[in-house]
Design an enzyme around this catalytic site. Structure first.
Site, mmCIF file in Angstrom:
data_model
loop_
_atom_site.group_PDB
_atom_site.id
_atom_site.type_symbol
_atom_site.label_atom_id
_atom_site.label_comp_id
_atom_site.label_asym_id
_atom_site.label_seq_id
_atom_site.Cartn_x
_atom_site.Cartn_y
_atom_site.Cartn_z
ATOM 1 N N ARG A 1 -0.256 -5.938 -5.097
ATOM 2 C CA ARG A 1 -1.574 -5.941 -5.573
ATOM 3 C C ARG A 1 -1.263 -5.756 -7.354
ATOM 4 N NH1 ARG A 1 -2.922 -1.294 -4.960
ATOM 5 N NH2 ARG A 1 -1.376 -0.703 -3.631
ATOM 6 N N TYR B 1 -1.821 -12.791 -2.588
ATOM 7 C CA TYR B 1 -1.381 -11.666 -2.131
ATOM 8 C C TYR B 1 -1.861 -10.859 -1.181
ATOM 9 C CZ TYR B 1 0.856 -7.305 -1.182
ATOM 10 O OH TYR B 1 1.210 -6.030 -0.613
ATOM 11 N N LYS C 1 -8.330 -3.439 1.476
ATOM 12 C CA LYS C 1 -8.344 -2.431 0.449
ATOM 13 C C LYS C 1 -9.962 -2.736 -0.326
ATOM 14 C CE LYS C 1 -4.866 -0.279 1.588
ATOM 15 N NZ LYS C 1 -3.618 -0.346 1.042
ATOM 16 N N HIS D 1 -7.462 6.073 2.446
ATOM 17 C CA HIS D 1 -6.192 5.200 2.848
ATOM 18 C C HIS D 1 -5.457 6.249 3.586
ATOM 19 C CE1 HIS D 1 -2.599 3.610 0.453
ATOM 20 N NE2 HIS D 1 -3.064 2.832 1.349
ATOM 21 N N SER E 1 0.723 3.981 -1.273
ATOM 22 C CA SER E 1 1.696 2.703 -0.832
ATOM 23 C C SER E 1 2.852 2.994 -0.806
ATOM 24 C CB SER E 1 0.977 1.674 -1.745
ATOM 25 O OG SER E 1 -0.363 1.490 -1.733
ATOM 26 N N CYS F 1 4.585 4.849 0.961
ATOM 27 C CA CYS F 1 4.975 6.134 1.164
ATOM 28 C C CYS F 1 5.283 6.670 2.569
ATOM 29 C CB CYS F 1 4.363 7.112 0.382
ATOM 30 S SG CYS F 1 4.667 6.979 -1.700
ATOM 31 N N ASP G 1 -3.161 2.527 8.126
ATOM 32 C CA ASP G 1 -3.506 2.432 6.500
ATOM 33 C C ASP G 1 -5.016 2.942 6.201
ATOM 34 O OD1 ASP G 1 -2.313 1.432 3.996
ATOM 35 O OD2 ASP G 1 -3.757 -0.062 4.242
ATOM 36 N N ARG H 1 6.086 -8.358 3.625
ATOM 37 C CA ARG H 1 5.324 -7.660 4.745
ATOM 38 C C ARG H 1 5.197 -8.591 5.869
ATOM 39 N NH1 ARG H 1 2.047 -2.995 2.916
ATOM 40 N NH2 ARG H 1 2.836 -2.630 0.829
HETATM 41 P P1 GTP Z 1 1.436 0.733 2.562
HETATM 42 O O1 GTP Z 1 1.509 -0.066 3.436
HETATM 43 O O2 GTP Z 1 1.894 0.243 1.159
HETATM 44 O O3 GTP Z 1 0.251 1.606 2.398
HETATM 45 O O4 GTP Z 1 2.981 1.786 2.860
HETATM 46 P P2 GTP Z 1 2.878 3.008 3.743
HETATM 47 O O5 GTP Z 1 2.381 3.995 3.205
HETATM 48 O O6 GTP Z 1 2.667 2.516 5.305
HETATM 49 O O7 GTP Z 1 4.781 3.009 3.932
HETATM 50 P P3 GTP Z 1 5.599 2.582 4.910
HETATM 51 O O8 GTP Z 1 5.634 3.479 6.222
HETATM 52 O O9 GTP Z 1 5.720 0.983 5.155
HETATM 53 O O10 GTP Z 1 7.158 3.013 4.240
HETATM 54 C C1 GTP Z 1 7.484 2.392 2.980
HETATM 55 C C2 GTP Z 1 8.952 2.752 2.774
HETATM 56 O O11 GTP Z 1 9.077 4.261 2.864
HETATM 57 C C3 GTP Z 1 9.836 2.069 3.864
HETATM 58 O O12 GTP Z 1 10.812 1.563 3.113
HETATM 59 C C4 GTP Z 1 10.270 3.085 4.719
HETATM 60 O O13 GTP Z 1 11.489 2.911 5.071
HETATM 61 C C5 GTP Z 1 10.219 4.435 3.845
HETATM 62 N N1 GTP Z 1 9.931 5.726 4.364
HETATM 63 C C6 GTP Z 1 8.912 5.485 5.471
HETATM 64 N N2 GTP Z 1 9.153 7.002 6.043
HETATM 65 C C7 GTP Z 1 10.071 7.705 5.548
HETATM 66 C C8 GTP Z 1 10.605 8.888 5.554
HETATM 67 O O14 GTP Z 1 10.077 9.672 6.273
HETATM 68 N N3 GTP Z 1 11.744 9.094 4.789
HETATM 69 C C9 GTP Z 1 12.366 8.453 4.047
HETATM 70 N N4 GTP Z 1 13.338 8.732 3.460
HETATM 71 N N5 GTP Z 1 11.993 7.128 3.912
HETATM 72 C C10 GTP Z 1 10.824 6.867 4.486
HETATM 73 C C1 SPV Z 2 -0.794 -0.823 0.236
HETATM 74 O O1 SPV Z 2 -0.336 -1.378 -0.916
HETATM 75 O O2 SPV Z 2 -1.431 0.256 0.111
HETATM 76 C C2 SPV Z 2 -0.982 -1.849 1.371
HETATM 77 C C3 SPV Z 2 -0.645 -3.252 1.135
HETATM 78 O O3 SPV Z 2 -1.389 -1.387 2.339
HETATM 79 S S1 SPV Z 2 -1.858 -4.146 0.557
HETATM 80 O O4 SPV Z 2 -2.509 -4.759 1.405
HETATM 81 O O5 SPV Z 2 -1.037 -5.025 -0.567
HETATM 82 O O6 SPV Z 2 -2.766 -3.047 0.016
HETATM 83 MN MN MN Z 3 -1.722 0.939 2.243
#
Ligand code: GTP
Ligand code: SPV
Ligand code: MN
Length: 652
Positions: free
Chosen positions: A128, A256, A265, A285, A307, A309, A336, A434
């Site tokens: 983004r 993207y 979003k 979110h 994001s 996290c 999400d 993704r």
């Molecule tokens: P968006 O889709 O961008 O909103 O992200 P999200 O909040 O859904 O994050 P996602 O679950 O995809 O995790 C993002 C990154 O954090 C990945 O590389 C995971 O492997 C890492 N991650 C997720 N949960 C944990 C955790 O509990 N501990 C650690 N160390 N890393 C984590």
């Molecule tokens: C984020 O960045 O929080 C996502 C992926 O979930 S996007 O659709 O690019 O916003």
């Molecule tokens: Mn997100």
């Protein structure tokens, strides 16, 4: 050489094709397609340009405003043709075929990954672009200091200059979609116009899309007008514009996900949060998950993490052995976004407006997130990952070792250990690559996904990536304190945003890039919504990302996060006591089940530590953050800040 006759002949051919095509899209009982040059009141038209004039093929859709708007946008973008999407499987297949021909998509190995396709975005278009994202309200103050703002007329003009004629030689697809179960009172309808097949196919997974939505929209239903065009995919001609006062989104120059899947979003959060305040609900979110306990009771929680996290991971976690043996099960409602309303029972009920996951690929494997791995094996879209020779995919942190060769996210021949032109590591998959997968693919998809009422939320989790400061978990003293905890959340920047990795930024409720109006008004809205709830969710802050001196994560994270959530849901059920600390209620260490984990009491102490000096710095940093809002910071936030300061300073 082209004679007039031939041109005309070709044109008639297109018309015949379109009539047959459109006839195939519409149930015969509902439509009588025909060719007309004027407009028939009460119907939506699909359009074809014959070069100069607009010719209409009438089909049976009865929304005048929609029809008028499509016509205007087509006149601006000048596509060769306009096609209405019905959401059928036949349509998916047809569009895929077309995209395979142009190279927009590559078909993945259909034996190993049936229904899956591969796509790479432009190299400068992989996340983004928050600096090109604007809230366009009449008054700048309504957008607030955390948003980029542009006056609506300037914004429309700037973007129109880029959109103008940009779809020549292309098709404009009309995508009617519902965010939330079709017809639910909590759902919203949007229509996205796009010249990207990739977008259509993603929207098909991420939303409820097609003819059924137009049925609900009827003749005069409200919908968000979403216009997307790839234009030149030039970062200097890229704008992501939101017009909350017009219920309109314009996105141009990007391909993207977060910039172009306008239901996500843009609608569900930026326009959604604006509507939510107006109508008295919350658009957040947040992931939504159900935790079934050993007694068979399911408690639902929602969690806001910035994001990249950990929302997707948490939402479908696999219980560690110790908790699985006790009888815990997880049900995923969403990863999400959550839309939440107070209901008659005084609780806050949540729906997931989305129907799919758009998840981060790197780091996803059978150990960290097996349910995601199992979700992306069929009917999914893989974007910006590594394409292997056998037409399957790979990314950094995959279960399989890196393949000897492949085509990487930049479309380059790749091999392990490869360096880029600057001598830095060249990735196989982009860090923000993704997958798009239907939620129904997920082995632990909740059976409440289509329930129009949603699920009742017992707890909110707030959290980000903090190497220090925030302990593993603490609970807010009350709703107002919880809103303060959310409002002062912070995290280190990740690959999901354009910017310096690792830099700490305050990200209130993980909504900094997504709140569609003035942040200080948003905090007030949160505060006052609490007053309408007889059974408000309890609010917790969690941090899976504490690091030791060598920079290693102390907490194992992923499935083991359920150990913390167990404490949280037991708090919600008044089953466990807590220690009152200056920052909130914290667990008695022995109340967190760490059986089977290699966590020493000393490590646990470190995870649950509240350090006076670090928190004094944190308080200063919060104060710095408030400065940008001037006098607008709500009094209750300042009161909470003062009270926290007093408690911290009183620490021994
Ligand atoms: P968006 O889709 O961008 O909103 O992200 P999200 O909040 O859904 O994050 P996602 O679950 O995809 O995790 C993002 C990154 O954090 C990945 O590389 C995971 O492997 C890492 N991650 C997720 N949960 C944990 C955790 O509990 N501990 C650690 N160390 N890393 C984590
Ligand atoms: C984020 O960045 O929080 C996502 C992926 O979930 S996007 O659709 O690019 O916003
Ligand atoms: Mn997100």
């Amino acid at each position: 050489m082209k004679s007039g006759f031939l041109e005309k002949y070709e044109f008639v051919n297109i018309l015949i094709f379109q009539v047959l095509f459109l006839r195939s899209l519409w149930p015969v009982s509902r439509s009588k397609p025909g060719i007309a040059t004027g407009s028939r009141a009460g119907t939506l038209s699909a359009f074809i340009f014959d070069g100069k004039a607009l010719v209409e093929i009438m089909i049976d859709v009865k929304h005048k405003e929609l029809k008028k708007w499509v016509k205007e946008m087509a006149a601006l973008c000048k596509p060769d043709k306009v096609v209405l999407c019905d959401g059928s499987l036949a349509e998916k297949k047809r569009l895929e075929k077309e995209a395979f021909k142009t190279g927009e998509l590559i078909q993945l190995n259909q034996k190993k990954m049936p229904g899956c396709v591969y796509h790479i975005t432009a190299e400068n278009d992989v996340a983004r672009t928050e600096h090109l994202t604007f809230i366009c309200t009449k008054s700048k103050k309504d957008a607030g200091s955390t948003n980029n703002w542009m006056a609506p007329e300037d914004a429309y003009k700037k973007a129109a200059d880029i959109f103008r004629g940009s779809m020549k030689g292309r098709t404009m697809y009309v995508i009617p979609f519902s965010m939330g179960p079709v017809g639910s009172e909590s759902s919203k309808i949007g229509v996205e116009l796009t010249d990207s097949i990739y977008v259509v196919l993603n929207m098909r997974i991420m939303t409820r899309m097609g003819s059924k939505v137009l049925d609900v929209l009827g003749t005069s239903g409200e919908f968000t007008k979403c216009l997307h065009g790839k234009a030149e995919l030039d970062v200097d001609k890229r704008l992501i514009l939101h017009f909350p006062e017009d219920n309109t989104i314009w996105s141009v120059g990007s391909g993207y996900g977060g910039n172009v899947l306008l239901g996500k979003k843009c609608l569900s959060l930026r326009i959604g949060s604006y509507l939510a305040r107006k109508e008295g609900w919350l658009a957040e979110h947040m992931l939504i998950m159900g935790i079934e306990d050993p007694q068979g009771r399911t408690t639902y929680i929602a969690g806001a993490f910035p994001s990249a996290c950990g929302k997707t991971n948490l939402a479908m976690l696999v219980p560690p052995k110790a908790l699985k043996n006790k009888g815990y099960k997880i049900w995923c409602v969403g990863d999400d976004i959550a839309w939440m309303r107070a209901k008659e029972d005084g609780a806050l009920w949540a729906i997931n407006p989305e129907a799919g996951f758009f998840g981060v690929a790197p780091g996803t494997n059978m150990k960290t997130n097996p349910n995601a791995m199992l979700s992306v094996q069929k009917d999914s879209i893989h974007t910006n990952v590594l394409l292997k020779e056998d037409k399957t995919v790979w990314w950094e942190g995959h279960d399989d070792p890196a393949p000897a060769r492949g085509l990487n996210w930049r479309g380059r021949q790749w091999h392990p250990g490869m360096k880029d032109e600057n001598g830095s590591a060249e990735y196989g998959a982009h860090p923000n690559s993704r997958f798009t997968a239907p939620i129904t693919n997920c082995p632990v998809a909740s059976n409440k996904l289509e329930d129009p009422k949603g699920v009742p939320i017992s707890a909110f989790l707030f959290g980000g990536r903090r190497a220090q400061v925030a302990p593993l978990v603490y609970e807010a003293f009350n709703w107002q304190h919880g809103v303060f905890v959310g409002a002062t959340m912070a995290s280190e920047l990740t690959a999901a945003q354009y910017g310096a990795l690792g830099k700490v930024r305050r990200d209130p409720m993980a909504m900094l890039p997504f709140c569609g109006y003035n942040m200080t008004e948003y905090w007030k809205h949160w505060r006052s919504l609490g007053d309408t709830l007889m059974r408000p969710p309890r609010i917790f802050h969690v941090n899976w990302f504490n690091t030791d001196k060598s920079g290693k994560f102390i907490w194992p994270g992923f499935g083991d996060n359920l150990r913390v959530i167990e404490w949280i849901i037991r708090r919600c059920r008044y089953e466990v006591s807590a220690v009152e600390t200056p920052i909130g209620y914290m667990p008695i260490p022995s109340d967190i089940d760490i059986s089977g984990l290699d966590i020493t009491p000393a490590k646990m102490k470190q995870l649950l530590n509240v350090d006076k000096n670090i928190w004094q710095l944190e308080l200063k940093s919060q104060q710095e953050f408030f400065k940008q809002f001037g006098k607008d910071v709500p009094k209750f936030i300042l009161d909470e800040h003062k009270a926290l300061e007093k408690r911290i300073n009183a620490m021994g």
